[in-house]
Motif scaffolding. Structure first.
Motif, PDB file in Angstrom:
ATOM      1  N   ARG A   1       0.784  -1.110   0.094  1.00  0.00           N
ATOM      2  CA  ARG A   1      -0.022   0.173   0.250  1.00  0.00           C
ATOM      3  C   ARG A   1       0.917   1.204   0.015  1.00  0.00           C
ATOM      4  NH1 ARG A   1      -5.298   1.328   1.836  1.00  0.00           N
ATOM      5  NH2 ARG A   1      -5.636  -0.100   0.012  1.00  0.00           N
ATOM      6  N   THR A   2       0.574   2.071  -0.912  1.00  0.00           N
ATOM      7  CA  THR A   2       1.478   3.252  -1.047  1.00  0.00           C
ATOM      8  C   THR A   2       0.912   4.394  -0.039  1.00  0.00           C
ATOM      9  OG1 THR A   2       2.301   2.717  -3.142  1.00  0.00           O
ATOM     10  CG2 THR A   2       2.258   5.055  -2.540  1.00  0.00           C
ATOM     11  N   ILE A   3       1.713   5.101   0.625  1.00  0.00           N
ATOM     12  CA  ILE A   3       1.160   6.271   1.246  1.00  0.00           C
ATOM     13  C   ILE A   3       1.874   7.645   0.792  1.00  0.00           C
ATOM     14  CG2 ILE A   3       1.140   7.215   3.625  1.00  0.00           C
ATOM     15  CD1 ILE A   3      -0.190   4.480   3.600  1.00  0.00           C
ATOM     16  N   ARG A   4       1.160   8.356   0.580  1.00  0.00           N
ATOM     17  CA  ARG A   4       1.896   9.750  -0.052  1.00  0.00           C
ATOM     18  C   ARG A   4       1.927  10.700   1.171  1.00  0.00           C
ATOM     19  NH1 ARG A   4      -1.234   7.911  -4.171  1.00  0.00           N
ATOM     20  NH2 ARG A   4       0.100   7.512  -6.166  1.00  0.00           N
ATOM     21  N   LEU A   5       2.855  11.152   1.218  1.00  0.00           N
ATOM     22  CA  LEU A   5       3.353  12.153   2.218  1.00  0.00           C
ATOM     23  C   LEU A   5       3.745  13.527   1.682  1.00  0.00           C
ATOM     24  CD1 LEU A   5       5.939  10.187   4.361  1.00  0.00           C
ATOM     25  CD2 LEU A   5       3.709  10.280   4.757  1.00  0.00           C
ATOM     26  N   PRO A   6       3.108  14.400   2.190  1.00  0.00           N
ATOM     27  CA  PRO A   6       3.224  15.806   1.656  1.00  0.00           C
ATOM     28  C   PRO A   6       4.675  16.194   2.117  1.00  0.00           C
ATOM     29  CG  PRO A   6       2.102  15.898   3.770  1.00  0.00           C
ATOM     30  CD  PRO A   6       2.302  14.536   3.324  1.00  0.00           C
ATOM     31  N   PRO A   7       5.257  17.647   1.290  1.00  0.00           N
ATOM     32  CA  PRO A   7       6.686  18.127   1.818  1.00  0.00           C
ATOM     33  C   PRO A   7       6.640  18.580   3.345  1.00  0.00           C
ATOM     34  CG  PRO A   7       5.738  19.130  -0.013  1.00  0.00           C
ATOM     35  CD  PRO A   7       4.572  18.290   0.340  1.00  0.00           C
ATOM     36  N   LEU A   8       7.529  17.915   4.029  1.00  0.00           N
ATOM     37  CA  LEU A   8       7.491  17.983   5.427  1.00  0.00           C
ATOM     38  C   LEU A   8       8.746  19.032   6.008  1.00  0.00           C
ATOM     39  CD1 LEU A   8       7.130  14.117   6.372  1.00  0.00           C
ATOM     40  CD2 LEU A   8       5.277  16.150   6.527  1.00  0.00           C
ATOM     41  N   THR A   9       8.677  19.750   7.174  1.00  0.00           N
ATOM     42  CA  THR A   9       9.350  20.371   7.491  1.00  0.00           C
ATOM     43  C   THR A   9      10.304  19.552   8.503  1.00  0.00           C
ATOM     44  OG1 THR A   9       7.883  20.990   9.245  1.00  0.00           O
ATOM     45  CG2 THR A   9       8.175  22.722   7.550  1.00  0.00           C
ATOM     46  N   ILE A  10      11.538  20.304   8.816  1.00  0.00           N
ATOM     47  CA  ILE A  10      12.517  19.348   9.517  1.00  0.00           C
ATOM     48  C   ILE A  10      11.757  19.032  10.896  1.00  0.00           C
ATOM     49  CG2 ILE A  10      14.603  19.644  10.904  1.00  0.00           C
ATOM     50  CD1 ILE A  10      15.515  21.275   8.117  1.00  0.00           C
ATOM     51  N   GLY A  11      12.208  17.665  11.099  1.00  0.00           N
ATOM     52  CA  GLY A  11      11.520  17.185  12.630  1.00  0.00           C
ATOM     53  C   GLY A  11      11.335  15.810  12.466  1.00  0.00           C
TER      54      GLY A  11
END
Ligand code: CU
Length: 117
Positions: free
Chosen positions: A89-99
């Motif tokens: 199953r593919t999970i799409r992650l949005p652009p994330l900030t550092i952390g």
């Protein structure tokens, strides 16, 4: 008496190793292609390094039939997905900030973390 001390020392060494020295293997990913296997109570890999400010896809493959392993939650990202058994199953992650962003199953038996740098 000596045996008891040796055993006691061994236990202490083990505890120190487990709590302070042991660190789960960390895996980096530049773009797509990484498959995270859900099996035997762990996500493999469970620590995933991602580049900041870049959308990413993670692929989860659940091999554990227990119902608890089905849910995949990224509480900080408002993502909850159900994982089919033995099918990626593919999970799409949005652009994330550092952390650091935790992810876990329904009851938090399975746990992992995204390290965004
Ligand atoms: Cu669980």
């Amino acid at each position: 008496m000596l045996m008891v001390n040796v055993a006691g020392a061994a236990v202490i060494v083990l505890i120190v190793w487990w709590f302070w020295l042991y660190k789960a293997k960390e895996v980096g990913q530049d773009n797509t292609g990484l498959v995270i296997v859900v099996e035997n109570g762990t996500y493999k890999p469970s620590r995933i390094r991602l580049n900041a400010n870049q959308a990413t896809e993670l692929h989860f493959l659940r091999k554990d039939a227990s119902p608890c392993a089905e849910m995949l939650l990224f509480p900080d990202l408002d993502i909850s997905e159900s994982l089919p058994l033995n099918k990626p199953r593919t999970i799409r992650l949005p652009p994330l900030t550092i952390g650091e962003y935790q992810f876990h199953c329904q009851m938090q038996m399975y746990r992992g973390v995204l390290k965004v740098e």
